[in-house]
Write an enzyme that holds these catalytic residues in place. Sequence first.
Site, PDB file in Angstrom:
ATOM      1  N   GLY A   8      39.771  25.129  43.996  1.00  0.00           N
ATOM      2  CA  GLY A   8      39.877  24.113  42.937  1.00  0.00           C
ATOM      3  C   GLY A   8      38.709  24.047  41.977  1.00  0.00           C
ATOM      4  N   TYR A 136      42.212  44.445  47.640  1.00  0.00           N
ATOM      5  CA  TYR A 136      42.641  43.186  47.024  1.00  0.00           C
ATOM      6  C   TYR A 136      44.136  43.226  46.717  1.00  0.00           C
ATOM      7  CZ  TYR A 136      42.949  39.493  43.462  1.00  0.00           C
ATOM      8  OH  TYR A 136      43.307  38.384  42.734  1.00  0.00           O
ATOM      9  N   LYS A 140      47.096  40.751  48.274  1.00  0.00           N
ATOM     10  CA  LYS A 140      47.870  39.855  47.407  1.00  0.00           C
ATOM     11  C   LYS A 140      49.371  40.139  47.506  1.00  0.00           C
ATOM     12  CE  LYS A 140      44.996  37.061  45.188  1.00  0.00           C
ATOM     13  NZ  LYS A 140      45.133  35.605  45.251  1.00  0.00           N
ATOM     14  N   THR A 164      48.439  37.612  34.041  1.00  0.00           N
ATOM     15  CA  THR A 164      47.667  38.768  33.563  1.00  0.00           C
ATOM     16  C   THR A 164      46.193  38.339  33.530  1.00  0.00           C
ATOM     17  OG1 THR A 164      48.394  38.055  31.371  1.00  0.00           O
ATOM     18  CG2 THR A 164      49.504  39.957  32.313  1.00  0.00           C
ATOM     19  N   TRP A 201      30.876  48.919  28.851  1.00  0.00           N
ATOM     20  CA  TRP A 201      31.133  49.950  29.861  1.00  0.00           C
ATOM     21  C   TRP A 201      32.504  50.576  29.629  1.00  0.00           C
ATOM     22  CZ3 TRP A 201      29.291  46.744  34.730  1.00  0.00           C
ATOM     23  CH2 TRP A 201      27.899  46.683  34.701  1.00  0.00           C
ATOM     24  N   ARG A 208      44.706  45.420  27.691  1.00  0.00           N
ATOM     25  CA  ARG A 208      44.966  44.304  28.612  1.00  0.00           C
ATOM     26  C   ARG A 208      45.678  43.169  27.883  1.00  0.00           C
ATOM     27  NH1 ARG A 208      43.914  47.795  31.587  1.00  0.00           N
ATOM     28  NH2 ARG A 208      42.264  47.929  33.164  1.00  0.00           N
TER      29      ARG A 208
END
Length: 314
Positions: A8, A136, A140, A164, A201, A208
């Site tokens: 939270g 990960y 998920k 996203t 980088w 995206r």
Amino acid sequence: KRILVTGGTGLVGRAIEKVVADGEGQPDEEWIFVSSRDADLTSSSETKALFERHKPTHVIHLAAMVGGLFKNLRSNLDFWRTNIHINDNVLHSAHELGVQKVVSCLSTCIFPDKTTYPIDETMIHNGPPHSSNFGYSYAKRMIDVQNRGYSEQHGRRFTAVIPTNVFGPHDNFNIEDGHVLPGLIHKVYLAKQSGSALTVWGTGKPRRQFIYSLDLARLFLWVLREYDEVEPIILSVGEEDEVSIREAAEAIAEAMEFRGELVFDTTKSDGQFKKTASNAKLRRYLPGFQFTPFRKAVKETCAWFNANYANARK
């Protein structure tokens, strides 16, 4: 309704708290926002005690071990083990205490690396995720498997959303371990202070879809109240709103009034080139939903970072 929000105090949790406080909450809702200070969710006994203490009727499950590309590359096993424990403990405690509905948070990086675009909700389990964050991603994905199990075996209304790339106030702006957008905001701030070039980088070419945390918060409330499928739903801007990392860096530079040079360090990994997601399912439910324009959301996030730099940079 007593709505418990795990994670939270993170990016999305704070956004939900703000949206609720700004008038989107309903009179029959009591909101409880908890963080890792309230319970270690990798511990089944602490998780159970948390649920028994608050007796929620509904749960928004945001808590997770998260990090950017380079943290994932270093620690895939840690991401797998930590998130598997957290998710199993939260979902099982919710089941044991008879919680009416749980909405968990997934991520578009869980989708198969080799796939066709745009990706949609039916494709989650169609192949291995990108190798950079397999720990990960698989952890998920298992939330979706568990949700189906609790639904089929016990009739539970457990579901998940797939946002996203989320950004906004209260993000993790750590340059090494944060996600790309908050990391760039911090880098631009430092480059401006020192009068140096901004080093991005990678090549700047990966693309995206970014969703503003306050938009995502409003969609979370809708999912909690109205969405009744077990199958996950992608929460995203449209495919036409995808931006390159270079375009994102330029938007941040403009918002921060940075006049220096942009340099791309191509020795650094780009990660996944694209993971374009379809929001067609969301649009079928909510054709009129208005997303905050990307540059406006970037400007508001940069303004928040500047105003809260002492805490935000940690």
